[in-house]
Design a protein around this motif. Structure first.
Motif, PDB file in Angstrom:
ATOM      1  N   ALA A   1       0.826  -1.207   0.000  1.00 46.90           N
ATOM      2  CA  ALA A   1       0.000   0.000   0.000  1.00 46.90           C
ATOM      3  C   ALA A   1       0.861   1.259   0.000  1.00 46.90           C
ATOM      4  CB  ALA A   1      -0.935  -0.007   1.208  1.00 46.90           C
ATOM      5  N   ARG A   2       1.949   1.231   0.732  1.00 50.91           N
ATOM      6  CA  ARG A   2       2.854   2.390   0.790  1.00 50.91           C
ATOM      7  C   ARG A   2       3.481   2.651  -0.582  1.00 50.91           C
ATOM      8  NH1 ARG A   2       7.866   2.970   4.949  1.00 50.91           N
ATOM      9  NH2 ARG A   2       8.484   5.051   4.314  1.00 50.91           N
ATOM     10  N   LEU A   3       3.901   1.591  -1.253  1.00 51.73           N
ATOM     11  CA  LEU A   3       4.484   1.752  -2.589  1.00 51.73           C
ATOM     12  C   LEU A   3       3.440   2.255  -3.582  1.00 51.73           C
ATOM     13  CD1 LEU A   3       6.695  -1.458  -2.757  1.00 51.73           C
ATOM     14  CD2 LEU A   3       7.471   0.898  -2.439  1.00 51.73           C
ATOM     15  N   GLN A   4       2.251   1.671  -3.540  1.00 55.80           N
ATOM     16  CA  GLN A   4       1.187   2.090  -4.457  1.00 55.80           C
ATOM     17  C   GLN A   4       0.779   3.541  -4.211  1.00 55.80           C
ATOM     18  OE1 GLN A   4      -1.663  -1.058  -3.783  1.00 55.80           O
ATOM     19  NE2 GLN A   4      -0.920  -2.202  -5.569  1.00 55.80           N
ATOM     20  N   ALA A   5       0.779   3.970  -2.963  1.00 53.52           N
ATOM     21  CA  ALA A   5       0.441   5.359  -2.636  1.00 53.52           C
ATOM     22  C   ALA A   5       1.466   6.332  -3.209  1.00 53.52           C
ATOM     23  CB  ALA A   5       0.340   5.535  -1.122  1.00 53.52           C
ATOM     24  N   ASN A   6       2.666   5.835  -3.471  1.00 56.00           N
ATOM     25  CA  ASN A   6       3.719   6.662  -4.057  1.00 56.00           C
ATOM     26  C   ASN A   6       3.853   6.452  -5.566  1.00 56.00           C
ATOM     27  OD1 ASN A   6       5.399   8.236  -1.947  1.00 56.00           O
ATOM     28  ND2 ASN A   6       4.910   6.304  -0.957  1.00 56.00           N
ATOM     29  N   GLY A   7       2.846   5.857  -6.179  1.00 54.62           N
ATOM     30  CA  GLY A   7       2.808   5.730  -7.625  1.00 54.62           C
ATOM     31  C   GLY A   7       3.592   4.576  -8.217  1.00 54.62           C
ATOM     32  N   ILE A   8       3.958   3.606  -7.413  1.00 57.17           N
ATOM     33  CA  ILE A   8       4.706   2.453  -7.903  1.00 57.17           C
ATOM     34  C   ILE A   8       3.733   1.355  -8.312  1.00 57.17           C
ATOM     35  CG2 ILE A   8       6.366   0.645  -7.286  1.00 57.17           C
ATOM     36  CD1 ILE A   8       7.653   3.382  -7.373  1.00 57.17           C
ATOM     37  N   ASP A   9       3.889   0.843  -9.535  1.00 56.20           N
ATOM     38  CA  ASP A   9       3.121  -0.322  -9.972  1.00 56.20           C
ATOM     39  C   ASP A   9       3.754  -1.556  -9.363  1.00 56.20           C
ATOM     40  OD1 ASP A   9       1.298   1.026 -11.587  1.00 56.20           O
ATOM     41  OD2 ASP A   9       2.632   0.978 -13.319  1.00 56.20           O
ATOM     42  N   CYS A  10       3.003  -2.285  -8.540  1.00 53.94           N
ATOM     43  CA  CYS A  10       3.548  -3.454  -7.864  1.00 53.94           C
ATOM     44  C   CYS A  10       2.419  -4.413  -7.514  1.00 53.94           C
ATOM     45  CB  CYS A  10       4.309  -3.050  -6.607  1.00 53.94           C
ATOM     46  SG  CYS A  10       3.382  -2.006  -5.467  1.00 53.94           S
ATOM     47  N   PHE A  11       2.803  -5.639  -7.156  1.00 55.00           N
ATOM     48  CA  PHE A  11       1.827  -6.633  -6.732  1.00 55.00           C
ATOM     49  C   PHE A  11       2.491  -7.629  -5.802  1.00 55.00           C
ATOM     50  CE2 PHE A  11       3.743  -8.342 -10.542  1.00 55.00           C
ATOM     51  CZ  PHE A  11       3.889  -9.704 -10.293  1.00 55.00           C
ATOM     52  N   ILE A  12       1.666  -8.424  -5.131  1.00 56.21           N
ATOM     53  CA  ILE A  12       2.155  -9.445  -4.200  1.00 56.21           C
ATOM     54  C   ILE A  12       2.029 -10.809  -4.865  1.00 56.21           C
ATOM     55  CG2 ILE A  12       1.599 -10.656  -2.061  1.00 56.21           C
ATOM     56  CD1 ILE A  12       1.068  -8.039  -0.759  1.00 56.21           C
ATOM     57  N   ALA A  13       3.065 -11.631  -4.684  1.00 54.70           N
ATOM     58  CA  ALA A  13       3.058 -13.002  -5.197  1.00 54.70           C
ATOM     59  C   ALA A  13       3.117 -13.974  -4.027  1.00 54.70           C
ATOM     60  CB  ALA A  13       4.250 -13.230  -6.122  1.00 54.70           C
ATOM     61  N   ASP A  14       2.505 -15.114  -4.189  1.00 61.04           N
ATOM     62  CA  ASP A  14       2.512 -16.236  -3.242  1.00 61.04           C
ATOM     63  C   ASP A  14       1.652 -16.025  -2.001  1.00 61.04           C
ATOM     64  OD1 ASP A  14       4.217 -17.684  -4.909  1.00 61.04           O
ATOM     65  OD2 ASP A  14       6.012 -16.874  -3.958  1.00 61.04           O
ATOM     66  N   ASP A  15       0.868 -14.969  -1.933  1.00 59.33           N
ATOM     67  CA  ASP A  15       0.032 -14.765  -0.755  1.00 59.33           C
ATOM     68  C   ASP A  15      -1.118 -15.770  -0.693  1.00 59.33           C
ATOM     69  OD1 ASP A  15      -1.092 -13.430  -2.958  1.00 59.33           O
ATOM     70  OD2 ASP A  15      -2.212 -12.060  -1.681  1.00 59.33           O
ATOM     71  N   ASN A  16      -1.661 -16.165  -1.839  1.00 58.67           N
ATOM     72  CA  ASN A  16      -2.744 -17.147  -1.825  1.00 58.67           C
ATOM     73  C   ASN A  16      -2.259 -18.519  -1.373  1.00 58.67           C
ATOM     74  OD1 ASN A  16      -4.674 -15.320  -2.680  1.00 58.67           O
ATOM     75  ND2 ASN A  16      -4.306 -15.733  -4.830  1.00 58.67           N
ATOM     76  N   THR A  17      -1.075 -18.905  -1.803  1.00 58.79           N
ATOM     77  CA  THR A  17      -0.505 -20.192  -1.386  1.00 58.79           C
ATOM     78  C   THR A  17      -0.306 -20.223   0.118  1.00 58.79           C
ATOM     79  OG1 THR A  17       0.640 -20.376  -3.500  1.00 58.79           O
ATOM     80  CG2 THR A  17       1.423 -21.780  -1.709  1.00 58.79           C
ATOM     81  N   ILE A  18       0.255 -19.165   0.653  1.00 58.57           N
ATOM     82  CA  ILE A  18       0.512 -19.107   2.096  1.00 58.57           C
ATOM     83  C   ILE A  18      -0.790 -18.966   2.867  1.00 58.57           C
ATOM     84  CG2 ILE A  18       1.598 -17.723   3.904  1.00 58.57           C
ATOM     85  CD1 ILE A  18       3.882 -17.254   1.861  1.00 58.57           C
ATOM     86  N   GLY A  19      -1.755 -18.248   2.297  1.00 58.08           N
ATOM     87  CA  GLY A  19      -3.061 -18.133   2.947  1.00 58.08           C
ATOM     88  C   GLY A  19      -3.763 -19.470   3.049  1.00 58.08           C
ATOM     89  N   ALA A  20      -3.605 -20.307   2.028  1.00 60.31           N
ATOM     90  CA  ALA A  20      -4.241 -21.624   2.031  1.00 60.31           C
ATOM     91  C   ALA A  20      -3.528 -22.598   2.966  1.00 60.31           C
ATOM     92  CB  ALA A  20      -4.262 -22.202   0.621  1.00 60.31           C
ATOM     93  N   ASN A  21      -2.211 -22.476   3.055  1.00 65.88           N
ATOM     94  CA  ASN A  21      -1.439 -23.366   3.921  1.00 65.88           C
ATOM     95  C   ASN A  21      -0.223 -22.621   4.466  1.00 65.88           C
ATOM     96  OD1 ASN A  21      -0.057 -25.375   5.221  1.00 65.88           O
ATOM     97  ND2 ASN A  21      -0.405 -26.900   3.635  1.00 65.88           N
ATOM     98  N   PRO A  22      -0.335 -22.029   5.655  1.00 64.23           N
ATOM     99  CA  PRO A  22       0.756 -21.239   6.221  1.00 64.23           C
ATOM    100  C   PRO A  22       2.061 -22.014   6.419  1.00 64.23           C
ATOM    101  CG  PRO A  22      -1.271 -20.875   7.446  1.00 64.23           C
ATOM    102  CD  PRO A  22      -1.535 -21.991   6.483  1.00 64.23           C
ATOM    103  N   PHE A  23       1.993 -23.325   6.447  1.00 67.39           N
ATOM    104  CA  PHE A  23       3.208 -24.114   6.628  1.00 67.39           C
ATOM    105  C   PHE A  23       4.140 -24.003   5.419  1.00 67.39           C
ATOM    106  CE2 PHE A  23       0.204 -26.307   9.492  1.00 67.39           C
ATOM    107  CZ  PHE A  23       0.879 -26.082  10.686  1.00 67.39           C
ATOM    108  N   TYR A  24       3.623 -23.566   4.283  1.00 61.89           N
ATOM    109  CA  TYR A  24       4.452 -23.387   3.088  1.00 61.89           C
ATOM    110  C   TYR A  24       5.258 -22.092   3.115  1.00 61.89           C
ATOM    111  CZ  TYR A  24       1.918 -27.194   0.765  1.00 61.89           C
ATOM    112  OH  TYR A  24       1.373 -28.397   0.417  1.00 61.89           O
ATOM    113  N   ASN A  25       5.006 -21.232   4.077  1.00 66.95           N
ATOM    114  CA  ASN A  25       5.643 -19.921   4.148  1.00 66.95           C
ATOM    115  C   ASN A  25       7.161 -20.018   4.024  1.00 66.95           C
ATOM    116  OD1 ASN A  25       6.004 -17.182   4.455  1.00 66.95           O
ATOM    117  ND2 ASN A  25       4.848 -17.042   6.338  1.00 66.95           N
TER     118      ASN A  25
END
Length: 86
Positions: free
Chosen positions: A24-48
């Motif tokens: 959110a901080r990067l996006q607020a400063n005009g940076i195009d960015c995204f998060i990867a692997d959050d769905n995998t970790i959300g489904a199974n935190p042991f994969y973190n």
């Protein structure tokens, strides 16, 4: 995001909430960015640990600007600017 160049990993985080705050901080400063692997970790935190955490992805040409943004101090208004005089 259009075709702006190579996408690289800025940072990896093991705390999903911290990754969202940084995103959110990067996006607020005009940076195009995204998060990867959050769905995998959300489904199974042991994969973190196994997949190296949640990754913030940015364009390579924005890498230095991202580092500058994250190095800046955030004023939350919770602490006084100066120590009280005794």
């Amino acid at each position: 995001m259009d075709n702006q160049g190579k996408i690289v990993t800025l940072e990896s985080y093991y705390d999903p909430m911290l990754a969202q705050i940084i995103l959110a901080r990067l996006q607020a400063n005009g940076i195009d960015c995204f998060i990867a692997d959050d769905n995998t970790i959300g489904a199974n935190p042991f994969y973190n640990q196994a997949i190296g955490g949640i990754k913030i992805k940015v364009f390579e040409h924005d890498l230095e600007k991202c580092r500058q943004i994250l190095a800046e101090q955030i004023d939350t208004g919770d602490e006084p600017d100066e120590a009280p005089q005794l």
